[in-house]
Every structure is written in C-alpha cells, then in structure tokens.
Scaffold this motif. Structure first.
Motif: not given
Length: 160
Positions: A48-49, A52, A55-56, A127, A143-144, A146-148
């Motif tokens: 997830q990190s 994330s 995505g960022l 992250q 955090t699954s 919250n991922t974009t």
C-alpha cells in the motif's frame, strides 16, 4: 574563401555536436537495491505504501504478481520508463525494466531517469514511515481504501 567557409562550417558542426553532448548527461542506470522497511509493517502495508507513493508521484502502478509492482513513469512528452518494484515485509528494490524516448545505451541512461527513480524511492520511504507511525501510534494499519494511482500527464502550456 572556399577554404575559410569550409573551415567555418566544420567548426560550427563540431560546436553543435559538443553542445548537444553537453546537454545530455548520461549516467549508469540507477537500480536501487534492497531498501529496508520499518519493523512491524506487513507485506500488505508495504504494498500500500508503494502504491500510494506511485499515486502521489503521478505514476501508474500495476501489481504484476504478489510481491511485485510494475510502475510506468510517463512524462507526457512521450518519454516513458518501466520500473519493477519487488517487495516483502522486510524490504523492497527498484529495477529498470525498459524505456521509450529516453536516451539509453550500454548500461547508461539519461540523468533524468535516475532523478525520477530517486524521487520515487524517497516517496516510498515517506509512505512507509507514515505507515509505521500509524502502526506504532495504534492508528489504522489498513490503507487499502486510501490509494489513488493516476497517470502523470503533461499539462498543456497556457496560450497554446
């Protein structure tokens, strides 16, 4: 006069070649070896990190298989690079896969690529540290939701 024009033409061509060569800095391809992960994180939190961070950064990330994410770095001006991130709960690594429209030869690549990979690695570390802080502080560890993950597109220039 012809000899002078011929010499001047040769000098201008050599100057142009030197200028072009100076503008393109080639470096060894920066494969980032095993990076440590903060203690106490699960493989899912590491995944997830990574997602994330991609995505960022505006990079597209696809899970190629368990423990492997394939990242596409796209600048929008037809430059594209693919990076494989292998991970588990103890660490991760980034490995060059391929590129398009990025100068690359004999294990050397444009400095720009290495800067993208270093920035991605920094984003992943940030992250992971955030995920570790949430875990240590007793906050949510999943955090699954919250991922974009988005593709980075070159913004149109104003007035064009």
């Amino acid at each position: 006069v012809k000899k002078m024009v011929k010499k001047l033409k040769y000098i201008l061509i050599m100057a142009f070649v030197l200028i072009v060569a100076a503008c393109t800095t080639m470096q060894p391809i920066d494969n980032i070896g095993q990076q440590t992960v903060p203690n106490g994180l699960t493989g899912d939190q590491v995944r997830q990190s990574i997602l994330s961070a991609c995505g960022l950064m505006g990079y597209k990330a696809d899970e190629a298989s368990p423990g492997t994410v394939l990242v596409t770095i796209s600048t929008g001006d037809e430059q594209t690079a693919k990076v494989k991130i292998s991970y588990d709960n103890s660490g991760y690594s980034l490995l060059y896969v391929s590129s398009q429209n990025i100068e690359q030869q004999n294990g050397q690549i444009s400095e720009e690529y290495n800067n993208w990979v270093k920035s991605l690695n920094n984003a992943i570390q940030n992250q992971l540290n955030q995920a570790s802080s949430r875990t240590v502080m007793g906050g949510p560890s999943d955090t699954s939701n919250n991922t974009t993950v988005i593709s980075k597109e070159k913004q149109p220039k104003s007035g064009s």
